[in-house]
Motif scaffolding. Structure first.
Motif, PDB file in Angstrom:
ATOM      1  N   ASN A  33       1.288  -1.298  -0.364  1.00  0.00           N
ATOM      2  CA  ASN A  33       0.318   0.309  -0.272  1.00  0.00           C
ATOM      3  C   ASN A  33       0.793   1.695  -0.431  1.00  0.00           C
ATOM      4  O   ASN A  33       1.732   1.681   1.281  1.00  0.00           O
ATOM      5  CB  ASN A  33      -0.751   0.181   1.377  1.00  0.00           C
ATOM      6  CG  ASN A  33      -1.913   0.906   1.298  1.00  0.00           C
ATOM      7  OD1 ASN A  33      -1.663   2.077   1.580  1.00  0.00           O
ATOM      8  ND2 ASN A  33      -2.942   0.546   1.336  1.00  0.00           N
ATOM      9  N   VAL A  34       1.019   2.108  -1.459  1.00  0.00           N
ATOM     10  CA  VAL A  34       1.230   3.151  -1.797  1.00  0.00           C
ATOM     11  C   VAL A  34       1.260   4.115   0.194  1.00  0.00           C
ATOM     12  O   VAL A  34       2.435   5.313   0.340  1.00  0.00           O
ATOM     13  CB  VAL A  34       1.218   3.638  -2.257  1.00  0.00           C
ATOM     14  CG1 VAL A  34       1.894   5.760  -2.924  1.00  0.00           C
ATOM     15  CG2 VAL A  34       2.164   2.929  -3.806  1.00  0.00           C
ATOM     16  N   SER A  75       5.897  -4.078  -6.094  1.00  0.00           N
ATOM     17  CA  SER A  75       5.844  -5.344  -6.980  1.00  0.00           C
ATOM     18  C   SER A  75       5.528  -5.969  -5.582  1.00  0.00           C
ATOM     19  O   SER A  75       5.406  -5.376  -4.376  1.00  0.00           O
ATOM     20  CB  SER A  75       6.931  -5.488  -6.992  1.00  0.00           C
ATOM     21  OG  SER A  75       9.027  -4.511  -7.855  1.00  0.00           O
ATOM     22  N   ASP A  76       4.976  -6.570  -6.638  1.00  0.00           N
ATOM     23  CA  ASP A  76       3.869  -8.140  -5.389  1.00  0.00           C
ATOM     24  C   ASP A  76       5.054  -8.816  -4.597  1.00  0.00           C
ATOM     25  O   ASP A  76       5.103  -9.810  -3.911  1.00  0.00           O
ATOM     26  CB  ASP A  76       2.976  -8.538  -6.351  1.00  0.00           C
ATOM     27  CG  ASP A  76       3.214  -8.998  -8.389  1.00  0.00           C
ATOM     28  OD1 ASP A  76       4.386  -8.821  -7.957  1.00  0.00           O
ATOM     29  OD2 ASP A  76       2.548  -9.271  -8.401  1.00  0.00           O
ATOM     30  N   ARG A  77       6.064  -9.114  -6.023  1.00  0.00           N
ATOM     31  CA  ARG A  77       6.693 -10.355  -5.551  1.00  0.00           C
ATOM     32  C   ARG A  77       8.471  -9.910  -5.977  1.00  0.00           C
ATOM     33  O   ARG A  77       8.923  -9.603  -7.427  1.00  0.00           O
ATOM     34  CB  ARG A  77       6.207 -11.664  -5.637  1.00  0.00           C
ATOM     35  CG  ARG A  77       5.513 -12.178  -5.606  1.00  0.00           C
ATOM     36  CD  ARG A  77       5.537 -13.432  -5.952  1.00  0.00           C
ATOM     37  NE  ARG A  77       6.176 -14.403  -5.116  1.00  0.00           N
ATOM     38  CZ  ARG A  77       6.268 -16.308  -4.674  1.00  0.00           C
ATOM     39  NH1 ARG A  77       4.447 -16.892  -4.953  1.00  0.00           N
ATOM     40  NH2 ARG A  77       6.911 -16.746  -4.331  1.00  0.00           N
ATOM     41  N   LEU A  95       6.903   6.583  -5.269  1.00  0.00           N
ATOM     42  CA  LEU A  95       6.172   5.413  -5.451  1.00  0.00           C
ATOM     43  C   LEU A  95       5.796   5.918  -6.214  1.00  0.00           C
ATOM     44  O   LEU A  95       4.367   6.734  -6.149  1.00  0.00           O
ATOM     45  CB  LEU A  95       5.824   5.002  -3.757  1.00  0.00           C
ATOM     46  CG  LEU A  95       7.273   4.590  -3.241  1.00  0.00           C
ATOM     47  CD1 LEU A  95       6.441   4.288  -1.587  1.00  0.00           C
ATOM     48  CD2 LEU A  95       8.030   3.779  -3.170  1.00  0.00           C
ATOM     49  N   LYS A  96       5.182   4.391  -7.449  1.00  0.00           N
ATOM     50  CA  LYS A  96       4.432   4.107  -8.032  1.00  0.00           C
ATOM     51  C   LYS A  96       3.232   2.801  -7.675  1.00  0.00           C
ATOM     52  O   LYS A  96       3.388   1.973  -7.760  1.00  0.00           O
ATOM     53  CB  LYS A  96       4.590   3.983  -9.167  1.00  0.00           C
ATOM     54  CG  LYS A  96       4.706   5.207 -10.044  1.00  0.00           C
ATOM     55  CD  LYS A  96       6.178   5.332 -11.138  1.00  0.00           C
ATOM     56  CE  LYS A  96       6.638   7.016 -11.999  1.00  0.00           C
ATOM     57  NZ  LYS A  96       7.152   6.657 -12.353  1.00  0.00           N
ATOM     58  N   PRO A  97       1.462   3.160  -7.482  1.00  0.00           N
ATOM     59  CA  PRO A  97       0.842   1.761  -6.953  1.00  0.00           C
ATOM     60  C   PRO A  97       0.934   0.760  -8.369  1.00  0.00           C
ATOM     61  O   PRO A  97       1.557   0.924  -9.215  1.00  0.00           O
ATOM     62  CB  PRO A  97      -0.458   2.737  -6.682  1.00  0.00           C
ATOM     63  CG  PRO A  97      -0.429   3.831  -7.131  1.00  0.00           C
ATOM     64  CD  PRO A  97       0.839   4.196  -8.322  1.00  0.00           C
ATOM     65  N   ILE A  98       0.711  -0.862  -7.965  1.00  0.00           N
ATOM     66  CA  ILE A  98       0.698  -1.212  -8.411  1.00  0.00           C
ATOM     67  C   ILE A  98      -1.197  -1.077  -8.987  1.00  0.00           C
ATOM     68  O   ILE A  98      -1.758  -0.224  -8.354  1.00  0.00           O
ATOM     69  CB  ILE A  98       0.321  -2.990  -7.335  1.00  0.00           C
ATOM     70  CG1 ILE A  98       1.891  -3.117  -7.271  1.00  0.00           C
ATOM     71  CG2 ILE A  98       0.156  -4.354  -8.804  1.00  0.00           C
ATOM     72  CD1 ILE A  98       2.088  -4.373  -6.256  1.00  0.00           C
ATOM     73  N   ASN A  99      -0.827  -1.301 -10.949  1.00  0.00           N
ATOM     74  CA  ASN A  99      -2.116  -1.609 -11.261  1.00  0.00           C
ATOM     75  C   ASN A  99      -3.273  -0.417 -11.161  1.00  0.00           C
ATOM     76  O   ASN A  99      -4.437  -0.172 -10.617  1.00  0.00           O
ATOM     77  CB  ASN A  99      -3.191  -2.808 -10.976  1.00  0.00           C
ATOM     78  CG  ASN A  99      -2.329  -4.397 -11.272  1.00  0.00           C
ATOM     79  OD1 ASN A  99      -2.303  -4.203 -12.009  1.00  0.00           O
ATOM     80  ND2 ASN A  99      -2.765  -4.819 -10.282  1.00  0.00           N
ATOM     81  N   ASP A 100      -1.697   0.645 -11.446  1.00  0.00           N
ATOM     82  CA  ASP A 100      -2.667   2.199 -11.482  1.00  0.00           C
ATOM     83  C   ASP A 100      -2.264   2.522 -12.819  1.00  0.00           C
ATOM     84  O   ASP A 100      -1.029   2.599 -13.470  1.00  0.00           O
ATOM     85  CB  ASP A 100      -1.988   3.152 -10.347  1.00  0.00           C
ATOM     86  CG  ASP A 100      -3.026   4.296 -10.165  1.00  0.00           C
ATOM     87  OD1 ASP A 100      -3.796   4.866 -11.435  1.00  0.00           O
ATOM     88  OD2 ASP A 100      -2.499   4.539  -9.278  1.00  0.00           O
ATOM     89  N   SER A 101      -3.453   2.973 -13.836  1.00  0.00           N
ATOM     90  CA  SER A 101      -3.000   3.276 -14.828  1.00  0.00           C
ATOM     91  C   SER A 101      -2.922   4.945 -15.161  1.00  0.00           C
ATOM     92  O   SER A 101      -2.632   4.510 -16.203  1.00  0.00           O
ATOM     93  CB  SER A 101      -4.550   2.818 -15.561  1.00  0.00           C
ATOM     94  OG  SER A 101      -5.936   3.457 -14.872  1.00  0.00           O
ATOM     95  N   LEU A 102      -2.825   5.520 -13.757  1.00  0.00           N
ATOM     96  CA  LEU A 102      -3.109   6.845 -14.891  1.00  0.00           C
ATOM     97  C   LEU A 102      -2.072   7.263 -14.326  1.00  0.00           C
ATOM     98  O   LEU A 102      -1.155   8.155 -14.019  1.00  0.00           O
ATOM     99  CB  LEU A 102      -3.592   7.713 -12.773  1.00  0.00           C
ATOM    100  CG  LEU A 102      -5.266   7.118 -13.175  1.00  0.00           C
ATOM    101  CD1 LEU A 102      -5.814   8.018 -11.831  1.00  0.00           C
ATOM    102  CD2 LEU A 102      -5.783   8.158 -14.463  1.00  0.00           C
TER     103      LEU A 102
END
Length: 556
Positions: free
Chosen positions: A53-54, A399-401, A314-321
């Protein structure tokens, strides 16, 4: 949380070094500047499970920023935490009924520091983690508990809780009454001592106590002829004679009874107090976790100041913006940098985006490829625990992993060869990695024939680039993999620059665009001390092979 499997923890040397399993030389060693055992355990937990969580990561960064911006706040917090006991474990001991009086005193001293910690938290700016609310809104019951402990227990209680001497006067009426009786008997013993001095005319006579013999009259051996008839000899020493009287023996039994009752009563009071503490174990451990988190972040702020770390965005996972990229300017390996005493660490940039998802990294042995790919993983972990990172500037995609495949050995227990271990790890990566994973590969396919290994490495690289599309660095000596760039838009070639002066290699440890077409393995063998005759023969064989190798073309 960011998933870091056992093999990745081992390869990145997160908590222990890979070869000798030492703490010194690990990532944890390089960043741990905590002041309490609670804080050290907290930091270890964070490294095991970095955040995804960013917003939560930014809140941790905010506390580090507060500490960095104010030296006074930093010093005040250091002074408070330096003398703080391990409230988590002390509360656990109380709950289990094993806490000593000194443990309870340590709990009280820790709880008394809460108002001062509150005043520090109130000075903080920015958005803070939820656990800081517990330090801002202190449970009054905990402060009352601290006062109760301090009121009942003396400041330096004895280790043995069965012999008394740990409860203050005025705490219990029964105990006070027993202590008054003991004072009366003490006064009687003083009067008895004066009386026996008059009778015996021995001015330095003393009534003393020994835990094995009880109370006795002690006189110098030269005065033995002055001993009255009603004295009974008890013991003869080199320079001393010891006697007892019937009156002293009678009083002694009563004194022992009173002492025993007083000690028992003290033990009862202490157990009652320990039970009161045990009832608030949950609250104590909860506030202790908040203190531990504050300590961990204070330590990270000190690490950042000492080693010139910077705050990453930081840039969130799966954030298209947001742009799907990671950019690290002048990144450094936090472990290697601190192990280099006099030498300066050579920093390098790294960039991932949709057009550069997989990097083929080539270069000679011992030039710094493994150090470079490890530092990318370490920076990723540091960023996701909320720490600042060793770089001049950093934009990092969450990253998730993290997957690593670095080196391999036989697994004799399961009957797997080096190559099978390597393929098992590779299979695990290809089956579990997602587009949000970070994959760090250091050689694939080296345990089989050249063309078999090259074919596997080629196919794995294309699968990662085309199918999974995750951020990947692949360090390899298969220079043929540089041709992948020609048929894949998201693959880029990088190399470790090296200069060759006659037969001497000069490593710059600098990463630059472009593929290398030489591994300098023979030169590295020479540096390692391989006999000259072997080196010369190897050069001859290499020249012969290169002449017949039609794939040996110029690489962009």
């Amino acid at each position: 949380h960011l998933i870091i499997d056992y093999q990745t923890q081992k390869n990145l040397e997160i908590k222990n070094t890979q070869r000798e399993n030492n703490y010194v030389g690990s990532l944890l060693w390089s960043i741990d500047r905590t002041y309490t055992c609670m804080g050290a355990r907290c930091l270890r937990r964070w490294i095991d499970a970095p955040l995804l969580n960013v917003n939560e990561i930014y809140k941790r960064q905010n506390i580090i920023s507060n500490f960095i911006e104010s030296k006074q706040v930093r010093i005040d917090t250091q002074n408070l935490l330096r003398a703080m006991g391990d409230l988590e474990r002390l509360a656990g001991r109380a709950c289990a009924g094993h806490a000593s009086p000194r443990d309870l005193i340590a709990i009280a001293e820790g709880l008394k520091k809460l108002p001062r910690l509150k005043s520090i938290i109130e000075l903080f700016k920015y958005d803070l983690p939820d656990w800081t609310d517990e330090l801002k809104n202190i449970d009054e019951k905990l402060l009352e508990l601290a006062d109760t402990i301090s009121f009942q227990l003396i400041e330096n209680p004895p280790l043995n809780i069965s012999e008394g001497g740990m409860i203050h006067d005025g705490v219990d009426n029964i105990l006070d009454g027993l202590r008054n009786l003991m004072d009366d008997y003490s006064e009687w013993l003083n009067k008895e001592e004066l009386k026996e001095r008059k009778i015996s005319k021995i001015s330095n006579l003393k009534i003393q106590f020994h835990k094995n013999f009880g109370y006795y009259i002690s006189i110098n051996k030269s005065k033995v002829n002055l001993a009255p008839h009603h004295w009974i000899k008890r013991q003869t020493l080199t320079n001393e004679e010891r006697y007892i009287t019937s009156e002293i023996k009678n009083k002694e039994n009563k004194i022992f009874q009173i002492k025993s009752r007083a000690s028992s009563r003290e033990y009862e009071i202490f157990c009652e107090l320990r039970n009161i503490v045990a009832e608030q174990t949950k609250q104590i451990r909860s506030i202790a976790k908040s203190i531990a988190s504050l300590d961990a972040l204070l330590g990270l702020s000190i690490t950042s100041l000492e080693n010139n770390f910077t705050k990453p965005s930081l840039k969130p996972i799966n954030d298209s913006l947001t742009k799907n990229s990671t950019k690290i300017i002048a990144g450094r390996n936090p472990i290697v940098e601190q192990l280099l005493n006099d030498k300066k660490f050579i920093a390098n940039d790294i960039y991932f985006d949709d057009n550069q998802k997989l990097i083929i990294l080539t270069g000679p042995n011992a030039s710094g490829k493994s150090c470079f790919i490890r530092q990318i993983g370490l920076i990723q972990i540091l960023a996701q625990i909320g720490s600042f990172v060793p770089a001049n500037n950093a934009e990092i995609k969450i990253s998730d992993r993290i997957f690593t495949r670095i080196g391999a050995v036989d697994d004799q227990s399961s009957g797997q060869s080096t190559f099978m271990v390597e393929m098992s790890e590779t299979a695990s990566i290809l089956n579990q990695a997602t587009s949000s994973s970070l994959v760090l590969l250091d050689e694939i396919g080296r345990g089989t024939s050249t063309f078999d290994g090259l074919s596997i490495a080629w196919s794995v690289s294309e699968y990662l680039a085309k199918k999974i599309k995750c951020n990947t660095i692949f360090a390899t000596h298969y220079h043929e993999l540089n041709y992948l760039k020609n048929s894949n838009k998201n693959i880029e070639n990088f190399q470790v620059l090296v200069e060759q002066n006659n037969d001497e290699l000069i490593f710059s440890h600098k990463i630059a665009k472009g593929g290398s077409n030489k591994s300098y393995g023979i030169e590295a063998a020479k540096l390692a001390g391989v006999p000259r005759e072997v080196i010369e023969k190897a050069k001859s064989v290499l020249n012969s092979l290169e002449e017949n190798n039609k794939l040996n073309n110029n690489i962009d």
